[in-house]
Design a protein around this motif. Structure first.
Motif, mmCIF file in Angstrom:
data_model
loop_
_atom_site.group_PDB
_atom_site.id
_atom_site.type_symbol
_atom_site.label_atom_id
_atom_site.label_comp_id
_atom_site.label_asym_id
_atom_site.label_seq_id
_atom_site.Cartn_x
_atom_site.Cartn_y
_atom_site.Cartn_z
ATOM 1 N N ARG A 1 0.850 -1.211 -0.159
ATOM 2 C CA ARG A 1 0.049 -0.047 -0.051
ATOM 3 C C ARG A 1 0.897 1.382 0.077
ATOM 4 O O ARG A 1 0.617 2.293 0.478
ATOM 5 C CB ARG A 1 -0.895 0.098 1.215
ATOM 6 N N HIS B 1 0.260 7.555 -7.858
ATOM 7 C CA HIS B 1 -1.426 7.528 -7.360
ATOM 8 C C HIS B 1 -1.613 8.823 -6.843
ATOM 9 O O HIS B 1 -3.098 9.356 -7.305
ATOM 10 C CB HIS B 1 -1.119 6.718 -5.763
ATOM 11 N N GLU C 1 -13.783 1.777 -10.092
ATOM 12 C CA GLU C 1 -13.560 0.743 -9.470
ATOM 13 C C GLU C 1 -14.945 0.347 -8.414
ATOM 14 O O GLU C 1 -14.783 0.574 -7.240
ATOM 15 C CB GLU C 1 -12.347 0.380 -8.672
ATOM 16 N N ASN D 1 -16.202 0.983 -2.276
ATOM 17 C CA ASN D 1 -15.834 2.198 -2.988
ATOM 18 C C ASN D 1 -17.178 3.054 -3.472
ATOM 19 O O ASN D 1 -17.119 4.052 -4.048
ATOM 20 C CB ASN D 1 -14.995 2.113 -4.255
ATOM 21 N N ASP E 1 -12.586 6.900 -4.073
ATOM 22 C CA ASP E 1 -11.215 6.468 -4.278
ATOM 23 C C ASP E 1 -10.942 6.685 -5.762
ATOM 24 O O ASP E 1 -10.826 5.883 -6.598
ATOM 25 C CB ASP E 1 -11.163 4.879 -3.885
ATOM 26 N N GLU F 1 -8.326 7.463 -6.912
ATOM 27 C CA GLU F 1 -7.012 6.924 -7.592
ATOM 28 C C GLU F 1 -7.073 5.539 -8.163
ATOM 29 O O GLU F 1 -6.374 5.274 -9.235
ATOM 30 C CB GLU F 1 -6.067 6.943 -6.444
ATOM 31 N N SER F 2 -8.187 4.922 -7.988
ATOM 32 C CA SER F 2 -8.385 3.628 -8.228
ATOM 33 C C SER F 2 -9.014 3.391 -9.535
ATOM 34 O O SER F 2 -9.298 2.250 -10.163
ATOM 35 C CB SER F 2 -9.044 2.470 -7.173
ATOM 36 N N ASP G 1 -9.928 3.772 -13.449
ATOM 37 C CA ASP G 1 -8.939 3.422 -14.850
ATOM 38 C C ASP G 1 -9.376 4.540 -15.682
ATOM 39 O O ASP G 1 -10.647 5.075 -15.929
ATOM 40 C CB ASP G 1 -9.583 1.994 -15.511
ATOM 41 N N LYS H 1 -2.989 3.302 -14.627
ATOM 42 C CA LYS H 1 -4.222 3.176 -14.761
ATOM 43 C C LYS H 1 -4.455 3.244 -16.050
ATOM 44 O O LYS H 1 -5.932 3.471 -16.468
ATOM 45 C CB LYS H 1 -5.228 3.820 -13.738
ATOM 46 N N LYS I 1 -15.789 -7.103 -9.999
ATOM 47 C CA LYS I 1 -15.803 -5.940 -8.966
ATOM 48 C C LYS I 1 -17.221 -5.604 -8.469
ATOM 49 O O LYS I 1 -17.779 -5.539 -7.326
ATOM 50 C CB LYS I 1 -14.665 -4.819 -9.102
#
Length: 326
Positions: A91, A97, A221, A226, A244, A246-247, A249, A270, A290
Motif C-alpha cells: 500500500r 497515485h 472500481e 468504493n 477512491d 486513484e483506483s 481506470d 491506470k 468488482k
C-alpha cells in the motif's frame, strides 16, 4: 472495531528532502508537513525526520486500514502511505497515485459542472496530495498522502447519510441479531422489494458506472467499499456516491473515440488501450467481478434471504437496463 480513535504522527522533514504537492492545499493542513500512520513511524525511512509529533491529529479508522477520518476538521478523509501489504497488495502511495487521484477528481467534477454527468452521481473528491522523496539506502521511497473531501460533489443539502455498499448486507458485530441495513431500508419504503432493489439500489450503480465510462472514458472500481448510497432525512436513496479516485481506470482509447481532451499527466498509470492484450479483461474485471460479484450479488442474496424476491425477474430488469448502455 472497539478502538474509537487514534493519533497520526506529524513529521517535519529536513529541507534537503524534496516534497511535492498536487492540487490545492486546504488551509487547515498548513500546520503539518507530512502525516504518518503510527504503525509506520518507527520505519527506518523516518530516521531523517527533523521533528516528530506523535499526537498531531486524532482520527477515526475506517473499513480501509490506511484511510482514516479526521476529527478536526470534522469529516475530512486522509489516505495514508503504508509500507506493507494490506489485503493482497503493498500500500505504498506514490506520485503516480497522488497525481491520478487529483486529476481524475478534477475531470469528474468538471464533467458534472458542464452537465455532461447527471447531478445525482456524486464523487468524494480527492483535492490535495503530497509526496515526500525519502532516502531509502541507494534509492528513493515515495511517501504520499491524499486528502478526500467530507461531502460529496456536487453539493446537495438533502444528503444526510452516506452508507457504503458493504454496510447494506454486513451484520452488525455489536448487535448481530439486528436486521441488515438493506432489510431496514426495504421495510422503510412503500415499493415492492424488486422495484426498490432495481430502481433505488442496483440500477443506479450500473448507471453511474456506464455514465462515467461512456461520457468521460473513466472506469470506476465500483466494488462494495468504493460505492456509497446517499440517503435523505427520510432514509430514501437519492443518489450514488463514488470514492477512491486513484483506483479509477482511464480508457484512453474510449476517450479518443469520444473526442475528449486527454489532460492526464501520467500516461501509464491506470491506462487502458484497446491494443493491450488485457483490455477486455480489465473491463470485465471491474464490471463482472468488482461490481457484479462483489457488490450486486451479495446485495441480491441478502434481499433473497429476508424477502420473497423473484430473482429471475430482477436479474432480467438489470440485464435490460445495462443492455441499453452496452
Amino acid at each position: 472495531g472497539s478502538g474509537e480513535s487514534f493519533y497520526l504522527c506529524a513529521v517535519e522533514l529536513p529541507s534537503n528532502i524534496p516534497v511535492v504537492d498536487y492540487g490545492e492545499e486546504p488551509t487547515f493542513f498548513k500546520q503539518w508537513q507530512m502525516l504518518v500512520h503510527p504503525d509506520m513511524i518507527e520505519n527506518d525511512l523516518f530516521k531523517v525526520a527533523a521533528k516528530v509529533d506523535r499526537e498531531a491529529v486524532r482520527v477515526i479508522p475506517t473499513a480501509s486500514s490506511r484511510t482514516v477520518m479526521m476529527t478536526d476538521p470534522d469529516g475530512w478523509f486522509l489516505k495514508l502511505c503504508y509500507r506493507g501489504v494490506i489485503g493482497r497488495n503493498d500500500r505504498q502511495l506514490k506520485s503516480e497515485h497522488a497525481i491520478s487521484a487529483i486529476e481524475v477528481s478534477t475531470a469528474i467534477s468538471s464533467s458534472t459542472d458542464a452537465n455532461i454527468l447527471p447531478h445525482d452521481i456524486y464523487l468524494l473528491r480527492e483535492v490535495f496530495s503530497r509526496v515526500a522523496m525519502l532516502p531509502d539506502h541507494e534509492s528513493v521511497y515515495e511517501w504520499g498522502i491524499v486528502l478526500r473531501e467530507p461531502s460529496p460533489y456536487p453539493r446537495n443539502p438533502r444528503i444526510k447519510v452516506m452508507i457504503p455498499a458493504f454496510a447494506l448486507f454486513s451484520r452488525d458485530e455489536k448487535n448481530p441479531d439486528d436486521p441488515t441495513l438493506l432489510t431496514q431500508l426495504i421495510k422503510n419504503q412503500n415499493k415492492t422489494v424488486e422495484d426498490f432493489m432495481a430502481e433505488d439500489v442496483i440500477c443506479p450503480v450500473y448507471r453511474a458506472y456506464f455514465e462515467l465510462l461512456l461520457s468521460c472514458g473513466l472506469q470506476i472500481e465500483a466494488h462494495a467499499q468504493n460505492i456509497l448510497f446517499a440517503l435523505d432525512e427520510k432514509y430514501s436513496v437519492i443518489g450514488v456516491i463514488v470514492r477512491d479516485a486513484e483506483s479509477i481506470d482511464k480508457d484512453f482509447s474510449l476517450m479518443s473515440d469520444l473526442g475528449l481532451h486527454n489532460s492526464f499527466t501520467d500516461l501509464q498509470y491506470k491506462r487502458l488501450l484497446r491494443q493491450q492484450y488485457n483490455y477486455s479483461i480489465m473491463h470485465s474485471f471491474m464490471f463482472d467481478f468488482k461490481l457484479g460479484e462483489y457488490l450486486v450479488d451479495p446485495i441480491i442474496k441478502d434481499a433473497v434471504n429476508n424477502f420473497s424476491v423473484n430473482t429471475s425477474a430482477l436479474t432480467e430488469r438489470i440485464r435490460v437496463h445495462n443492455k441499453a448502455y452496452i
